[in-house]
Design an enzyme around this catalytic site. Structure first.
Site, mmCIF file in Angstrom:
data_model
loop_
_atom_site.group_PDB
_atom_site.id
_atom_site.type_symbol
_atom_site.label_atom_id
_atom_site.label_comp_id
_atom_site.label_asym_id
_atom_site.label_seq_id
_atom_site.Cartn_x
_atom_site.Cartn_y
_atom_site.Cartn_z
ATOM 1 N N PHE A 129 0.573 3.604 5.027
ATOM 2 C CA PHE A 129 -0.783 4.127 4.820
ATOM 3 C C PHE A 129 -1.374 3.409 3.626
ATOM 4 O O PHE A 129 -0.886 3.531 2.502
ATOM 5 C CB PHE A 129 -0.786 5.633 4.584
ATOM 6 C CG PHE A 129 -2.190 6.200 4.546
ATOM 7 C CD1 PHE A 129 -2.818 6.621 5.709
ATOM 8 C CD2 PHE A 129 -2.898 6.279 3.350
ATOM 9 C CE1 PHE A 129 -4.123 7.108 5.692
ATOM 10 C CE2 PHE A 129 -4.192 6.763 3.313
ATOM 11 C CZ PHE A 129 -4.805 7.184 4.488
ATOM 12 N N ASP A 216 1.835 -1.719 -2.630
ATOM 13 C CA ASP A 216 0.903 -0.587 -2.667
ATOM 14 C C ASP A 216 1.605 0.564 -3.374
ATOM 15 O O ASP A 216 2.453 1.244 -2.802
ATOM 16 C CB ASP A 216 0.516 -0.206 -1.235
ATOM 17 C CG ASP A 216 -0.374 1.030 -1.171
ATOM 18 O OD1 ASP A 216 -0.481 1.767 -2.177
ATOM 19 O OD2 ASP A 216 -0.944 1.283 -0.093
ATOM 20 N N LYS A 246 -4.546 7.210 -7.565
ATOM 21 C CA LYS A 246 -4.090 8.598 -7.626
ATOM 22 C C LYS A 246 -3.820 9.099 -9.048
ATOM 23 O O LYS A 246 -4.716 9.536 -9.750
ATOM 24 C CB LYS A 246 -2.880 8.784 -6.709
ATOM 25 C CG LYS A 246 -3.255 8.774 -5.223
ATOM 26 C CD LYS A 246 -2.104 9.194 -4.359
ATOM 27 C CE LYS A 246 -2.471 9.212 -2.880
ATOM 28 N NZ LYS A 246 -3.404 10.291 -2.508
#
Length: 395
Positions: A129, A216, A246
């Site tokens: 993702f 990532d 995040k």
């Protein structure tokens, strides 16, 4: 509270949260919940952390926005801090993880264009993702989130996660590959942790093929796994590009794409940009987060708490027939069941706890790094009880 003024892309949300403090949030009825999700790995310092709150207040009273036409001291300080902590050379700031990954993809495309490739290829993995923009949506290895958005962006080659041989096969078949984009641990994909030699072998392959290794770390960075970046579990291993978001702003939107070597030289004046990326407010919050992680020994704390949480869950769930696996790295923990278990989210809420289910059958726990020992035990006990009741041993 619900309003038709909002698009319904998040479905029917039945809980209204109005306040947060420390490791807890409160709903509009005044009920308290232990937050074992941290806004999906965002609020690693808990809610309304004093250092972050003070940084936001001071910056809001000083300067919010001028654009990137000017030098911005908070941006420069955060960039220097990230470079020092990561071993990378420089940083591009964005507003989100998807935008940080877009920057990484553009770096790879830029390299491919320099090499004369008509359609430079980036290797990505099943179950990944990387975001919901068109390019990151294509890189994402979940067909469900891609439905309805064709045509997808070209230039991606997909292989199974944790399978170096599959990438070696691609290398023999394609001469226009420029990069590998991979998560050190797949979060949305179900807390999938690769073999210990996976990243080192990818690094060696990229060196051999002259590709970029792009990691990532949107979910795994900022102390989540017990290191500032997950790749730091592998000694001196360094990616060419690493992205984070995040937990970097503890709730203030910010993303960062860090690069080194050749990758750090590809963006030149006018080649990429963002109106709000790296604005003073977001960077002040990010700097407060980084300094707090360092000064409060929270990386070491996350490593210990994660180990304790994993051990207790494994002990309490031993012999539970429908539990396939309990795994984690730091405070990134997953419990895989042999059937869908989305109902556990509401059941945990009834117990005063916020959790998440990802990949359909994996309970995902992402509590704050500021968790106490008692709260850690509470999470393990509560979740184990729910899982045992949901998946009885005699089933």
């Amino acid at each position: 509270m619900a309003t038709p003024a909002l698009m319904q892309n998040y479905g029917n949300r039945t809980l209204t949260l109005v306040r947060g403090e420390g490791n807890y949030v409160w709903d509009d009825a005044g009920r308290r919940y232990l937050d074992a999700l941290s806004g999906i790995a965002v609020c690693g310092l808990g809610h309304c952390h004093p250092a972050v709150t003070e940084a936001i207040e001071q910056q809001a009273n000083t300067l919010l926005h001028t654009s990137n036409l000017y030098n911005l001291p908070p941006q420069e300080k955060l960039a220097e801090k990230l470079v020092a902590l990561s071993g990378m050379d420089n940083v591009f700031f964005s507003n989100s993880g998807a935008e940080a990954n877009e920057a990484a993809i553009k770096l790879a495309r830029r390299l491919g264009n320099e090499r004369g490739f008509a359609v430079p290829k980036i290797v990505v993995t099943e179950g990944a993702f990387h975001g919901r923009t068109l390019a990151t949506l294509t890189a994402t290895g979940n067909p469900k989130v891609q439905i309805g958005f064709a045509p997808l962006t070209e230039g991606f080659l997909r292989v199974p996660y944790n399978d170096v041989a599959a990438i070696e096969k691609l290398a023999a078949e394609h001469n226009d590959i420029v990069a590998i984009l991979v998560e050190p641990v797949q979060g949305e994909g179900g807390i999938r942790i690769p073999d210990a030699d996976y990243l080192p072998r990818l690094r060696a392959l990229c060196d051999q093929q002259d590709w970029f290794l792009m990691l990532d770390e949107i979910q795994t960075a900022n102390g989540r796994t017990g290191k500032m970046f997950a790749y730091q579990h592998f000694g001196d291993l360094l990616p060419d590009v690493v992205t984070t978001a995040k937990g970097l702003g503890n709730g203030v939107p910010i993303g960062a794409c860090l690069a080194r070597g050749k990758a750090a030289e590809l963006f030149t004046a006018g080649s990429h940009g963002s109106t709000f990326g790296g604005n003073p407010l977001a960077c002040s919050a990010g700097l407060a987060v980084m300094e707090t992680l360092e000064s409060h020994w929270l990386l070491e704390r996350a490593e210990k708490l994660g180990s304790d949480l994993l051990a207790q869950l494994k002990s309490e769930l031993e012999g539970c027939a429908q539990v396939k696996d309990v795994r984690g790295l730091g405070l990134l923990v997953g419990i895989e069941l042999d059937r869908p278990c989305a109902e556990l989210v509401d059941q945990a809420r009834a117990e005063g706890m916020l959790i998440n289910v990802t990949a359909g059958n994996v309970v995902r726990l992402l509590p704050p790094l500021t968790l106490t020992d008692d709260e850690c035990r509470q999470i393990a006990t509560t979740v184990a009880k729910l899982v045992r009741n949901f998946a009885p041993q005699d089933a």
